[in-house]
Design a protein around this motif. Structure first.
Motif, PDB file in Angstrom:
ATOM      1  N   MET A   1       0.824  -1.190   0.000  1.00  0.00           N
ATOM      2  CA  MET A   1       0.000   0.000   0.000  1.00  0.00           C
ATOM      3  C   MET A   1       0.862   1.246   0.000  1.00  0.00           C
ATOM      4  N   GLN A   2       0.221   2.314  -0.314  1.00  0.00           N
ATOM      5  CA  GLN A   2       0.876   3.604  -0.212  1.00  0.00           C
ATOM      6  C   GLN A   2       0.580   4.188   1.164  1.00  0.00           C
ATOM      7  N   GLY A 111      -4.806  -9.621  -0.212  1.00  0.00           N
ATOM      8  CA  GLY A 111      -3.700  -9.210   0.644  1.00  0.00           C
ATOM      9  C   GLY A 111      -2.408  -9.537  -0.091  1.00  0.00           C
ATOM     10  N   HIS A 112      -1.280  -8.973   0.346  1.00  0.00           N
ATOM     11  CA  HIS A 112      -0.001  -9.360  -0.279  1.00  0.00           C
ATOM     12  C   HIS A 112       0.973  -9.807   0.798  1.00  0.00           C
ATOM     13  N   MET A 113       1.730 -10.855   0.441  1.00  0.00           N
ATOM     14  CA  MET A 113       2.612 -11.517   1.412  1.00  0.00           C
ATOM     15  C   MET A 113       4.024 -10.954   1.379  1.00  0.00           C
ATOM     16  N   MET A 143       2.209  -3.354   9.483  1.00  0.00           N
ATOM     17  CA  MET A 143       1.092  -2.658   8.845  1.00  0.00           C
ATOM     18  C   MET A 143       0.885  -3.175   7.419  1.00  0.00           C
ATOM     19  N   ASP A 144       1.922  -3.088   6.617  1.00  0.00           N
ATOM     20  CA  ASP A 144       1.827  -3.267   5.153  1.00  0.00           C
ATOM     21  C   ASP A 144       2.541  -4.545   4.718  1.00  0.00           C
ATOM     22  N   ASN A 145       1.879  -5.642   4.586  1.00  0.00           N
ATOM     23  CA  ASN A 145       0.448  -5.894   4.674  1.00  0.00           C
ATOM     24  C   ASN A 145       0.208  -7.154   5.501  1.00  0.00           C
ATOM     25  N   LYS A 146       1.172  -7.452   6.398  1.00  0.00           N
ATOM     26  CA  LYS A 146       0.985  -8.692   7.152  1.00  0.00           C
ATOM     27  C   LYS A 146      -0.081  -8.551   8.236  1.00  0.00           C
ATOM     28  N   ASP A 177       4.259 -10.597  -4.989  1.00  0.00           N
ATOM     29  CA  ASP A 177       5.220  -9.550  -5.410  1.00  0.00           C
ATOM     30  C   ASP A 177       4.515  -8.223  -5.673  1.00  0.00           C
ATOM     31  N   GLU A 178       3.621  -7.871  -4.766  1.00  0.00           N
ATOM     32  CA  GLU A 178       2.872  -6.618  -4.922  1.00  0.00           C
ATOM     33  C   GLU A 178       3.788  -5.416  -4.882  1.00  0.00           C
ATOM     34  N   GLU A 179       4.849  -5.498  -4.076  1.00  0.00           N
ATOM     35  CA  GLU A 179       5.724  -4.329  -3.886  1.00  0.00           C
ATOM     36  C   GLU A 179       6.718  -4.154  -5.036  1.00  0.00           C
ATOM     37  N   THR A 180       6.821  -5.166  -5.915  1.00  0.00           N
ATOM     38  CA  THR A 180       7.795  -5.062  -7.006  1.00  0.00           C
ATOM     39  C   THR A 180       7.110  -5.242  -8.356  1.00  0.00           C
ATOM     40  N   SER A 204      -7.380  -5.639   1.657  1.00  0.00           N
ATOM     41  CA  SER A 204      -6.972  -5.334   3.048  1.00  0.00           C
ATOM     42  C   SER A 204      -5.809  -4.346   3.103  1.00  0.00           C
ATOM     43  N   ASP A 205      -5.323  -3.899   1.942  1.00  0.00           N
ATOM     44  CA  ASP A 205      -4.029  -3.224   1.860  1.00  0.00           C
ATOM     45  C   ASP A 205      -4.095  -1.697   1.828  1.00  0.00           C
ATOM     46  N   ALA A 206      -5.244  -1.109   2.082  1.00  0.00           N
ATOM     47  CA  ALA A 206      -5.353   0.359   2.157  1.00  0.00           C
ATOM     48  C   ALA A 206      -6.656   0.678   2.860  1.00  0.00           C
TER      49      ALA A 206
END
Ligand SMILES: [Zn+2]
Length: 473
Positions: A1-2, A111-113, A143-146, A177-180, A204-206
């Protein structure tokens, strides 16, 4: 998330809200469900699921064991391998089957792991060990995102243990790989569209409860749209030469002239039902001239003086339309040589529905010089605005009223960057409704010493439970 939108900080600073503060949780008196959630949280944070570590598959195996132990069958569990730009990662999908006769379309929960990496030497506490201290849980992805992964997972386990049967399929979709690269996200979204075709998607990520600095809740933010992220390189080439013999054309001057035109240009003001209702609500929560401008814009998006006030406010300008701004510059190769090239990086946040191609065309028109070459250097995912459906809003209301009776629900547009945009891009209404309750000053996602208030962790554990009961009973 941002990070939460800057607007939140402003609302919080206003400090004009009344409601009960979140109560601290006595660690000695955890319920079995709280203990289970805390254990999962501790365990998933211990996996360093950052790019370069290839720990997502280990985390997937851990979660799969948890789901199997709770009674989910092999047929309910789908693990997929992905190659994310050379990195081995995985996606996980868990289906909570509807009872016989359920005909409503499924609900997908995201969600992202993976996490943004964290270096032990830079952190005050070890980033991949859950540490409880001073009323906070510290650790990368607390917080992001566990938190989202933990909350959704423990909610499924709790409902299963109660023997609850939903009236429709509920499907957890966890990306790797949500962050990349978002390779897993894209593939999962395609799979979901082709095989699940949900009624809608919840992320769930924002979003989540914005707290004022004294802990009182301000609003429940619902991320309902994301602007499109696009970065361009603008380059001017030139034969160059000796600096003692300047020529009429010069790569730096030409590029500088182009940038001045971009700096002076304002993209057309745009308004949608979402942004107007956002300003109508935010205006009531924001004191002074700025709040008045928000209300006037909400009533009449052509109000020139309201637009001028909002455009001058860095927290508001992004909600008014597309923005493009120079962020990097590189030019020349020696102090005594004419520059052979000059390049500027221009980052755009494009209003939903506008399109990257149209934005690039507009920039070229503004620059008006064919010597300035444009190159798009980012992958572009365009996504429309999502509706906050009446059934979803009612479920959020129902859950929220148990914690924060009557709290304002505030849909907003984010600058972009979650899995949700890929589902929106495929036509699914997707809103992010995290359970987290945070002050602006507690927001450290992606940064050092990421944290979540302990009270927010436990206080949010019923969030998805009530939402799913409302939407699927
Ligand atoms: Zn995230």
């Amino acid at each position: 998330m941002q990070k939460l939108s800057g607007r939140t900080a402003l609302l919080l600073a206003a400090g004009i809200f009344s409601a009960q503060p979140v109560l601290a949780q006595d660690a000695a008196a955890l319920t079995p469900h709280q203990q289970l959630a805390r254990d999962i949280y501790r365990d998933v944070i211990a996996f360093r699921t950052a790019r370069g570590q290839e720990q997502v598959p280990a985390m997937v195996s851990y979660l799969v064991e948890r789901f199997k132990k709770a009674g989910f069958s092999d047929a309910d569990i789908r693990v997929t391998d992905y190659d994310s730009d050379g990195e081995k990662t995985q996606g996980l999908m868990i289906t909570y089957r509807a009872k016989a006769g359920g005909t409503e379309k499924p609900i997908v929960l995201l969600g992202h792991m993976d996490v943004v990496d964290a270096l032990e030497k830079d952190w005050v506490r070890p980033p991949f060990t859950l540490t409880e201290e001073d009323g906070y849980f510290f650790g990368r992805a607390t917080m992001d995102n566990k938190y989202g992964i933990t909350n959704l997972t423990s909610t499924f386990l709790r409902l299963k243990a109660e023997g609850w049967q939903p009236s429709r399929d509920l499907v957890l979709v966890f990306s790797g790989d949500e962050e990349t690269g978002m390779i897993s996200t894209e593939a999962q979204a395609k799979y979901v569209a082709e095989n699940i075709d949900p009624a809608f998607v919840l992320n769930s990520d924002a979003g989540g409860v914005a707290l004022a600095e004294d802990g009182t809740p301000v609003a429940f933010q619902v991320q309902s749209a994301e602007k499109t992220y696009a970065t361009y390189e603008l380059t001017v080439n030139n034969p160059g030469g000796h600096s003692s013999r300047p020529r009429a054309d010069n790569a730096i001057y030409e590029l500088a002239a182009a940038l001045e035109k971009i700096a002076a240009y304002k993209f057309p003001v745009q308004a949608t039902d979402l942004t107007r209702s956002y300003f109508a609500t935010a205006g009531k929560l924001t004191p002074g001239e700025l709040g008045q401008a928000m209300l006037r814009f909400a009533a009449d998006p052509s109000d020139a003086s309201a637009i001028a006030t909002l455009q001058a406010d860095p927290e508001s300008v992004g909600t008014l339309g597309t923005t493009c701004v120079a962020t990097m510059l590189q030019a020349g190769h020696a102090e005594n040589a004419l520059p052979q090239s000059a390049t500027a990086t221009v980052n755009c946040r494009i209003f939903p529905g506008t399109g990257a191609a149209a934005t690039e065309a507009r920039l070229k028109e503004i620059v008006g010089n064919d010597d300035v070459m444009f190159k798009l250097i980012t992958d572009v995912t365009e996504s429309p605005e999502s509706k906050l459906r009446a059934d979803v809003k009612a479920a959020v209301r129902y859950s929220l009223d148990k914690r924060y009776p009557g709290l304002t629900i505030l849909p907003y547009m984010e600058s972009g960057g979650t899995d949700g945009m890929h589902y929106r891009g495929l036509g699914y209404d997707t809103v992010a409704i995290s359970a987290a309750a945070m002050k602006a000053s507690d927001m450290f996602a992606h940064g050092l010493n990421e944290r979540l208030p302990v009270a927010s962790f436990y206080g949010g554990l019923d969030h998805w439970y009530w939402i799913l009961k409302k939407l699927a009973e």
